[in-house]
Design an enzyme around this catalytic site. Structure first.
Site, PDB file in Angstrom:
ATOM      1  N   HIS A  56      -9.999   1.486   0.142  1.00 36.02           N
ATOM      2  CA  HIS A  56      -8.541   1.394   0.124  1.00 36.02           C
ATOM      3  C   HIS A  56      -8.115   0.925  -1.260  1.00 36.02           C
ATOM      4  O   HIS A  56      -8.353  -0.228  -1.637  1.00 36.02           O
ATOM      5  CB  HIS A  56      -8.087   0.409   1.196  1.00 36.02           C
ATOM      6  CG  HIS A  56      -6.601   0.351   1.394  1.00 36.02           C
ATOM      7  ND1 HIS A  56      -5.698   0.882   0.493  1.00 36.02           N
ATOM      8  CD2 HIS A  56      -5.854  -0.155   2.406  1.00 36.02           C
ATOM      9  CE1 HIS A  56      -4.477   0.689   0.936  1.00 36.02           C
ATOM     10  NE2 HIS A  56      -4.544   0.068   2.100  1.00 36.02           N
ATOM     11  N   HIS A  90      -3.148   7.450   6.213  1.00 32.15           N
ATOM     12  CA  HIS A  90      -3.471   6.202   5.514  1.00 32.15           C
ATOM     13  C   HIS A  90      -4.894   5.789   5.909  1.00 32.15           C
ATOM     14  O   HIS A  90      -5.689   5.449   5.055  1.00 32.15           O
ATOM     15  CB  HIS A  90      -2.453   5.132   5.903  1.00 32.15           C
ATOM     16  CG  HIS A  90      -2.459   3.929   5.026  1.00 32.15           C
ATOM     17  ND1 HIS A  90      -2.466   3.999   3.659  1.00 32.15           N
ATOM     18  CD2 HIS A  90      -2.458   2.601   5.328  1.00 32.15           C
ATOM     19  CE1 HIS A  90      -2.476   2.777   3.150  1.00 32.15           C
ATOM     20  NE2 HIS A  90      -2.473   1.911   4.150  1.00 32.15           N
ATOM     21  N   CYS A 128       0.811  -1.219   0.000  1.00 28.62           N
ATOM     22  CA  CYS A 128       0.000   0.000   0.000  1.00 28.62           C
ATOM     23  C   CYS A 128       0.847   1.273   0.000  1.00 28.62           C
ATOM     24  O   CYS A 128       0.299   2.374  -0.051  1.00 28.62           O
ATOM     25  CB  CYS A 128      -0.922  -0.016   1.209  1.00 28.62           C
ATOM     26  SG  CYS A 128      -1.848  -1.555   1.312  1.00 28.62           S
TER      27      CYS A 128
END
Lengths: 240, 315
Positions: free
Chosen positions: B242, B207, B74
């Site tokens: 996400h 995040h 990520c």
């Protein structure tokens, strides 16, 4: 920009080992040696190796050899050491294995443990845990498996002060049988340890330098892939 | 499907110099082709190779330069942006196209479900009742240019990438170090590289996955670095999910928009603050003039990134 190469480790079809052991080095086609069994990590608390996928085992084993070769495998406190690797296929073989657990029985037995190995940087994450490496870290997908992208990026990180010690290398297992790769990389993992300065008792293999175009040299002789770099490390004595 | 996603992105991209270096950021490229292949359907497994997707992008823009794909779960996009900026900083390129993308596929969905990381409801970053993440599909492209070249070509600037850092927790392969011992030094290093102090940062694009461990780790990090400042913190993952390898790229673009407009996005899904989020996170947009914003990402493998984005200064 220049730095020292202080360690080299590898696991290839031609053999496995580290530079200062004078182990045989050859990045060639063929089959990798067995990746099972216990690995003598300096961190003896780590016991997960046997449950890893081949890609992760391969990368970890070569990193272990490289750090041992540089005398950096043992540690007490985590260290700001970086790790950059390039790969062509990454964990594609593991991706296929995992997805087969999804298609069997409509996902009821999708394997969470296997899924954690479905990341190209799995061996970097485990190397960080086992060897206490907290520096910059990432994987590069390149076309040919030369490893040049990883070494150049590692040198960039050193140039910009992102870290003073960094490992750079390649890691690729054999391609899955149902995948056609035009520039098929020889299976294996090779890592070198690059240090900006040396503040401990070790004689480096030589000086790695990079010109403004990103061309790499080992002791002023151009290198075109990591295999060539390691061969030059093993063949010459340094005068630094 | 990856080419469909990229084609939708390309429509939005203006002219790209043909000598641009190309850096892609993706974790799984055309993973849907792998799924089709395993299910015995017609598929080109080369789509799973980054080189194939890379060539597609390269030919779309007639790029003649070199390139690579950054693959760091990520944190892939943030690292791609950092490497692109490095090339410019070191004088090896003066134009770099960073292209970030990842698909939602059964492969990914099943994996996060198997790890019990998925929320059954829309995700709620930094909320005390959060139950996990939603995955999203997306892509973003950023053209990085040296100030000299941008000026020469008469291009307007959206902002600057002032500093960056990458770290590893060296703690666990899937869970972050909940005390933020990995992300904290990354944020501090990024600030140092930017040549600014903590006080110069006006907002944080976190995040913020909506998982218990990630959000707690980030809040601890922000407290460690920024003390008791009531610094606006937001996550876009309650709105778009996400987007995995593309997340950092999409979030950097949003930061650039925030820097330009002075509007900080709301955190969709956020209702009741978790411990440490009080006064920092809001489900309402805020108008805050910003000169610098921090964007953070973390991922499997223990990787963390911090990038500092600065307001456009060229005009």
């Amino acid at each position: 920009m220049s730095a020292f190469i202080t360690g080299a480790g590898w696991v290839t079809a031609g053999g496995e080992g580290k530079g200062r052991n004078a182990d045989p080095f050859d990045l060639s086609e063929g089959f990798l040696p067995a990746l099972s069994g216990k690995i003598p990590f300096a961190n003896t608390n780590f016991r997960r190796f046997g449950r890893m996928d081949r890609y992760c085992k391969l990368g970890l084993k070569a990193i272990n050899y490289a750090l041992q070769d540089a005398g950096l495998d043992a540690w007490e406190e985590k260290r700001d050491i970086g790790l950059v690797a390039s790969t062509v296929l990454g964990c594609l073989a593991t991706d296929l294995d995992y997805y087969r657990t999804v298609t069997d029985r409509d996902g009821l037995i999708a394997d969470p443990n296997l899924f954690t190995y479905c990341i190209a940087n799995s061996f970097i994450g485990y190397a960080a845990i086992i060897f206490g490496l907290t520096g910059t870290n990432f994987v590069i997908n390149e076309k040919t498996g030369s490893g040049i992208s990883a070494i150049v990026s590692a040198m960039d990180c050193v140039s910009l002060g992102e870290c003073d010690i960094i490992l750079a290398g390649v890691c690729d297992v054999e391609p899955p049988p149902d995948v056609t790769v035009s520039a098929r990389p020889a299976p294996g993992a090779i890592f070198i340890v690059i240090e900006k300065t040396i503040e401990r008792q070790i004689v480096p293999y030589g000086i790695l330098s990079m010109d403004k175009n990103g061309t790499l040299f080992f002791n002023e002789s151009e290198i075109k892939d990591i295999s060539m770099c390691v061969r030059k490390c093993l063949s010459g004595k340094t005068d630094v | 499907m990856v080419y469909d996603l990229l084609d939708r992105l390309f429509v939005l991209i203006g002219p790209v110099p043909e000598d641009s270096y190309l850096i892609t950021a993706s974790t799984k490229a055309g993973i849907d082709s792998l799924e089709r292949s395993v299910r015995g359907l017609s598929a080109d497994m080369r789509d799973c190779l980054f080189s194939h997707v890379f060539d597609y992008i390269s030919s779309r823009f007639s790029l003649t330069g070199k390139g690579m794909n950054i693959n760091a779960t990520c944190a892939s996009s943030a690292i791609a942006l950092a490497r692109g900026a490095s090339l410019i900083e070191l004088g090896r390129a003066d134009s770099v196209l960073v292209c970030c993308f990842d698909l939602v596929a059964e492969y990914v969905f099943s994996g996060f479900c198997a790890l019990q990381a998925m929320s059954p409801a829309p995700c709620m970053p930094f909320d005390r009742n959060r139950k996990g993440m939603n995955i999203g599909e997306g892509a973003a492209a950023v053209l990085l240019m040296s100030p000299e070249r941008a000026k020469r070509e008469g291009r307007s600037s959206l902002g600057t990438l002032a500093g960056w850092a990458v770290s590893n927790d060296a703690f666990n392969i899937t869970a972050p170090d909940i005390d933020g011992r990995g992300l904290t030094p990354a944020v501090r290093k990024a600030l140092q590289m930017s040549g600014i102090t903590e006080d110069a940062v006006s907002a944080i694009c976190a995040h913020g996955t909506g998982t218990v461990y990630n959000d707690a780790m980030e809040l601890k990090t922000f407290r460690k670095v920024f003390g008791n400042r009531t610094l606006p913190v937001f996550s876009v993952k309650g709105a778009i999910g996400h987007t995995m390898g593309a997340a950092g790229g999409i979030e950097a673009v949003l930061c650039l928009k925030s820097l330009k407009t002075g509007i900080i996005p709301p955190t969709a899904g956020f209702k009741e603050p978790d411990t440490g989020a009080e006064g920092l996170v809001s489900n309402e947009p805020a108008i805050i003039p910003c000169n610098y914003m921090l964007s953070t990402n973390s991922g499997f493998g223990g990787v963390n990134t911090a990038i500092i984005l600065g307001k456009e200064t060229m005009s």
